[in-house]
Structure formats: structure tokens, C-alpha cells
Design an enzyme around this catalytic site. Structure first.
Site, mmCIF file in Angstrom:
data_model
loop_
_atom_site.group_PDB
_atom_site.id
_atom_site.type_symbol
_atom_site.label_atom_id
_atom_site.label_comp_id
_atom_site.label_asym_id
_atom_site.label_seq_id
_atom_site.Cartn_x
_atom_site.Cartn_y
_atom_site.Cartn_z
ATOM 1 N N THR A 105 0.800 -1.224 0.000
ATOM 2 C CA THR A 105 0.000 0.000 0.000
ATOM 3 C C THR A 105 0.832 1.273 0.000
ATOM 4 O O THR A 105 0.282 2.372 -0.088
ATOM 5 C CB THR A 105 -0.940 0.037 1.218
ATOM 6 O OG1 THR A 105 -0.166 -0.057 2.419
ATOM 7 C CG2 THR A 105 -1.948 -1.106 1.169
ATOM 8 N N GLY A 111 5.183 3.027 -0.624
ATOM 9 C CA GLY A 111 6.599 2.850 -0.918
ATOM 10 C C GLY A 111 6.864 1.930 -2.087
ATOM 11 O O GLY A 111 6.218 1.987 -3.139
ATOM 12 N N ILE A 112 7.841 1.063 -1.916
ATOM 13 C CA ILE A 112 8.265 0.154 -2.976
ATOM 14 C C ILE A 112 7.144 -0.793 -3.367
ATOM 15 O O ILE A 112 6.927 -1.055 -4.561
ATOM 16 C CB ILE A 112 9.526 -0.617 -2.529
ATOM 17 C CG1 ILE A 112 10.722 0.343 -2.448
ATOM 18 C CG2 ILE A 112 9.819 -1.770 -3.472
ATOM 19 C CD1 ILE A 112 11.968 -0.264 -1.830
ATOM 20 N N ALA A 170 1.739 -10.681 8.014
ATOM 21 C CA ALA A 170 2.946 -11.503 8.060
ATOM 22 C C ALA A 170 3.123 -12.210 9.394
ATOM 23 O O ALA A 170 3.858 -13.201 9.479
ATOM 24 C CB ALA A 170 4.176 -10.642 7.776
ATOM 25 N N SER A 184 17.713 -6.586 0.281
ATOM 26 C CA SER A 184 18.320 -5.288 0.578
ATOM 27 C C SER A 184 19.828 -5.380 0.379
ATOM 28 O O SER A 184 20.424 -6.448 0.579
ATOM 29 C CB SER A 184 18.021 -4.878 2.021
ATOM 30 O OG SER A 184 18.794 -3.750 2.403
ATOM 31 N N TYR A 217 18.190 -7.159 10.922
ATOM 32 C CA TYR A 217 17.672 -6.873 9.589
ATOM 33 C C TYR A 217 18.648 -7.352 8.517
ATOM 34 O O TYR A 217 18.269 -8.044 7.569
ATOM 35 C CB TYR A 217 17.423 -5.373 9.444
ATOM 36 C CG TYR A 217 16.882 -4.966 8.094
ATOM 37 C CD1 TYR A 217 15.543 -5.142 7.788
ATOM 38 C CD2 TYR A 217 17.716 -4.409 7.131
ATOM 39 C CE1 TYR A 217 15.033 -4.769 6.547
ATOM 40 C CE2 TYR A 217 17.229 -4.033 5.893
ATOM 41 C CZ TYR A 217 15.881 -4.212 5.609
ATOM 42 O OH TYR A 217 15.395 -3.852 4.373
ATOM 43 N N LYS A 220 18.099 -10.413 5.715
ATOM 44 C CA LYS A 220 18.163 -10.180 4.277
ATOM 45 C C LYS A 220 19.248 -11.048 3.630
ATOM 46 O O LYS A 220 19.080 -11.514 2.489
ATOM 47 C CB LYS A 220 18.409 -8.708 3.988
ATOM 48 C CG LYS A 220 17.247 -7.805 4.393
ATOM 49 C CD LYS A 220 15.961 -8.178 3.651
ATOM 50 C CE LYS A 220 14.834 -7.205 3.947
ATOM 51 N NZ LYS A 220 13.608 -7.512 3.188
ATOM 52 N N ALA A 253 14.080 6.507 -2.061
ATOM 53 C CA ALA A 253 13.374 7.707 -1.603
ATOM 54 C C ALA A 253 11.884 7.434 -1.384
ATOM 55 O O ALA A 253 11.015 7.990 -2.047
ATOM 56 C CB ALA A 253 13.564 8.831 -2.609
ATOM 57 N N ALA A 303 8.979 7.029 4.034
ATOM 58 C CA ALA A 303 9.560 6.659 5.332
ATOM 59 C C ALA A 303 11.015 7.097 5.422
ATOM 60 O O ALA A 303 11.458 7.614 6.452
ATOM 61 C CB ALA A 303 9.446 5.151 5.534
#
Length: 265
Positions: free
Chosen positions: A14, A16-17, A63, A144, A157, A161, A191, A194
Site C-alpha cells: 500500500t 513505498g516500494i 505476516a 536489501s 535486519y 536479508k 526515496a 519513510a
């Protein structure tokens, strides 16, 4: 319209990326399912995209709910009788608590590792049998650059990844003979709202200084890489870990200082 006739599922889509990926795949002709926990927000976005002539639907996704993955996929199969593209876009961290090896509480480390890995594992586990019945499919995991290059913080994190990068290759090996491809796209600093709202100008300038392409990426640039992997143009491409990060990590660690010095000569 390279994805015409394909059905695509994008998790956490919904903003951003994830939102950019949903828009790009819909523009390419796919029937897109935006998977989100906030269905009211997703429905408004889908309605706006449908008004542009795109075929966009919503499906519930959480999730943290193990049963959700099965229910989500079965909902799409019931409605469309197929599922061709899965984009595992969900990922989370807590920069305030996900710190160094000595400063990160074990519970925080465990929770971030578990949910980030499980979201990819469970999504693939549910989708692969459906894709096999369809005669093939494409899975794209959003990882990432933090999974390739160690950082001074966010140990959970980055580790999650890195594990997703390996999992991508493992899945590619295991399902290639079923005509199912699995690749990963690794965004650099992108960009999104967030990022723009939570990082200081000083930090962003310092980061960009050390990039060969001296700017942040855009969500649309990440979506373009996803669209390639989703399409038949990538029919012979699997197990690839594609960094879309402006050259992040290339060159000497003091690249930015050397580049500035060269410009001043």
C-alpha cells in the site's frame, strides 16, 4: 503489456516500494492483488488504479499470522484459478532496538529474523504448488543491499536479508525444473516517504557522497527491476541477486572522499 494474462500477488503493497511494484505490474497488464493488513487503505488505492483502467484487487495479509499465507493464496486461486507472480515485498526492522551484537536484545533479533524469513518461506511454500499446476511462474524476493554489506547497526535486519538472498538461490535450484524462477531485487537507499521523513539531510548527504550514482533511488526504479524478473524477458534468468542501489558498495571505502578530491583538482 508484457504481463498481460498474468496474475500477480504483492505483499505489503500500500505504500513505498510495494505500491510502486503494484502500479508497474498493473501497467504491464497483470491482474494485481495488493496484499495488505489495512484493507480499507488498500481498497482505496485499488479503486484509484482501477479508474485508470488497471485490473487491481485486494487480499488480506498479515505476516505475523501463519495461517494468513494459505488463506491469501487460496482466495486468489478461487477467484482467478491461477497465480503466476509472487513478489515477497514484506520486511521489517526496528532501528531503535536493532543495533549491534551486544546492544540488540535477543528477543528483538529473533523476532525480526523470524518474521522476515517466514514471510518469504511461507509465501513461496503456498505459491509454488499453484505455479506448478499452471506450468510455471516467477517469484521475486525484495531483499536489501544490507544483506550483502555489513553495517554498524541493524544486525537482525541485515542477517535476515542475507538469509533471504541464500533462500532465493536455494528455491531457484529446487523449483527450476518446474519452470518456476526465483530471483531477488536488493534496493539501496530508496526515496520512500519513510526514508525521506526519518533520515536527516546530513545522513542522506553523507550516504549519497559514497555512491557512484550520487542520489537515492526511486521506488519506480525498484519496480522496473521487478517487472523484468516477472516478465518472459527473464525466462532464462533465475537465482539472481540484483542490486538496485546506485553502485552502493563498489570501489574503495573512501570513494566519496577521493571523488570529491578529484573534482577539486
Amino acid at each position: 503489456m508484457s504481463l498481460k494474462g498474468k496474475v500477480a500477488l504483492i505483499t505489503a503493497s500500500t505504500r513505498g516500494i510495494g505500491l510502486a511494484i503494484s502500479e508497474r505490474l498493473a501497467k504491464e497488464g497483470a491482474t494485481v492483488y495488493m496484499a495488505a493488513r489495512r484493507l480499507d487503505a488498500a481498497s482505496q488505492i485499488a479503486k484509484a488504479m482501477n479508474a485508470k483502467g488497471y485490473d487491481v484487487h485486494t487480499v488480506y495479509f498479515d505476516a505475523y499470522d501463519e495461517d494468513c499465507f494459505h488463506n491469501m493464496v487460496q482466495t486468489i486461486v478461487t477467484e482467478q484459478n491461477r497465480l503466476d507472480i509472487l513478489v515477497n515485498n514484506f520486511g521489517t526492522s526496528d532501528p531503535r532496538k536493532d543495533l549491534t551484537i551486544t546492544d540488540t536484545p535477543y528477543g528483538v533479533f529473533k523476532d525480526i529474523i523470524n518474521v522476515n524469513l517466514e514471510s518469504v518461506f511461507r509465501g513461496c511454500q503456498e505459491v509454488i504448488p499453484v505455479m506448478e499446476k499452471n506450468g510455471g511462474g516467477s517469484i521475486i524476493n525484495i531483499s536489501s543491499v544490507g544483506g550483502l554489506i555489513p553495517d554498524i547497526s541493524q544486525i537482525a535486519y541485515g542477517t535476515s536479508k542475507a538469509a533471504i538472498n541464500y533462500l532465493t538461490k536455494e528455491i531457484a535450484v529446487q523449483v527450476g525444473r518446474k519452470n518456476i524462477r526465483c530471483n531477488a531485487v536488493l534496493p539501496g537507499m530508496t526515496a520512500t516517504d519513510a526514508v525521506k521523513d526519518n533520515l536527516s539531510d546530513h545522513f542522506k548527504n553523507m550516504f549519497e557522497k559514497n555512491l557512484p550514482i550520487k542520489r537515492m533511488g526511486t521506488p519506480e526504479e525498484i519496480a522496473a527491476a521487478v517487472a523484468y524478473f516477472a516478465s518472459d524477458d527473464a525466462a532464462y534468468t533465475t537465482g539472481q541477486i540484483l542490486t538496485v542501489g546506485g553502485g552502493f558498495g563498489l570501489g574503495t571505502p573512501i570513494f566519496g572522499d577521493l571523488a570529491d578530491a578529484a573534482q577539486k583538482r
